[in-house]
Design a protein around this motif. Sequence first.
Motif, PDB file in Angstrom:
ATOM      1  N   PRO A 110      29.350  50.467  48.701  1.00  0.00           N
ATOM      2  CA  PRO A 110      30.062  49.776  47.614  1.00  0.00           C
ATOM      3  C   PRO A 110      30.119  50.563  46.315  1.00  0.00           C
TER       4      PRO A 110
ATOM      5  N   SER B  48      33.603  51.988  45.618  1.00  0.00           N
ATOM      6  CA  SER B  48      34.674  51.088  45.225  1.00  0.00           C
ATOM      7  C   SER B  48      34.250  50.152  44.099  1.00  0.00           C
TER       8      SER B  48
ATOM      9  N   GLY C 102      32.034  40.683  43.089  1.00  0.00           N
ATOM     10  CA  GLY C 102      32.121  41.573  44.231  1.00  0.00           C
ATOM     11  C   GLY C 102      33.453  41.505  44.962  1.00  0.00           C
ATOM     12  N   LYS C 103      34.401  40.745  44.425  1.00  0.00           N
ATOM     13  CA  LYS C 103      35.717  40.643  45.051  1.00  0.00           C
ATOM     14  C   LYS C 103      36.570  41.841  44.643  1.00  0.00           C
ATOM     15  N   PHE C 104      37.441  42.261  45.554  1.00  0.00           N
ATOM     16  CA  PHE C 104      38.333  43.364  45.244  1.00  0.00           C
ATOM     17  C   PHE C 104      39.386  42.923  44.232  1.00  0.00           C
TER      18      PHE C 104
ATOM     19  N   ARG D  84      36.134  46.339  41.747  1.00  0.00           N
ATOM     20  CA  ARG D  84      35.586  45.033  42.105  1.00  0.00           C
ATOM     21  C   ARG D  84      35.208  44.295  40.834  1.00  0.00           C
ATOM     22  N   ASP D  85      35.316  42.969  40.892  1.00  0.00           N
ATOM     23  CA  ASP D  85      34.917  42.188  39.733  1.00  0.00           C
ATOM     24  C   ASP D  85      33.424  41.882  39.798  1.00  0.00           C
TER      25      ASP D  85
END
Length: 63
Positions: free
Chosen positions: A18, A21, A29-31, A25-26
């Motif tokens: 992770p 990326s 943890g969401k894309f 991500r917010d």
Amino acid sequence: MLHKIVIAVALATLAGSPAFSAPCRDAKGKFVKCPEKSAPAPKRCKDAKGKFAKCGAPGAKPA
């Protein structure tokens, strides 16, 4: 015993991924869409009197 080592290595590998990326991500943890890189600020120049002038004008120097 060997399968526990394999699982531990796999989890360690997944835990490190992770980081690649993370900027996209917010907090949950969401894309999310990655923010656009801002354009560099335009150069501004001033004349001998200290007033803003076009950078191509004679006597204009970067401020």
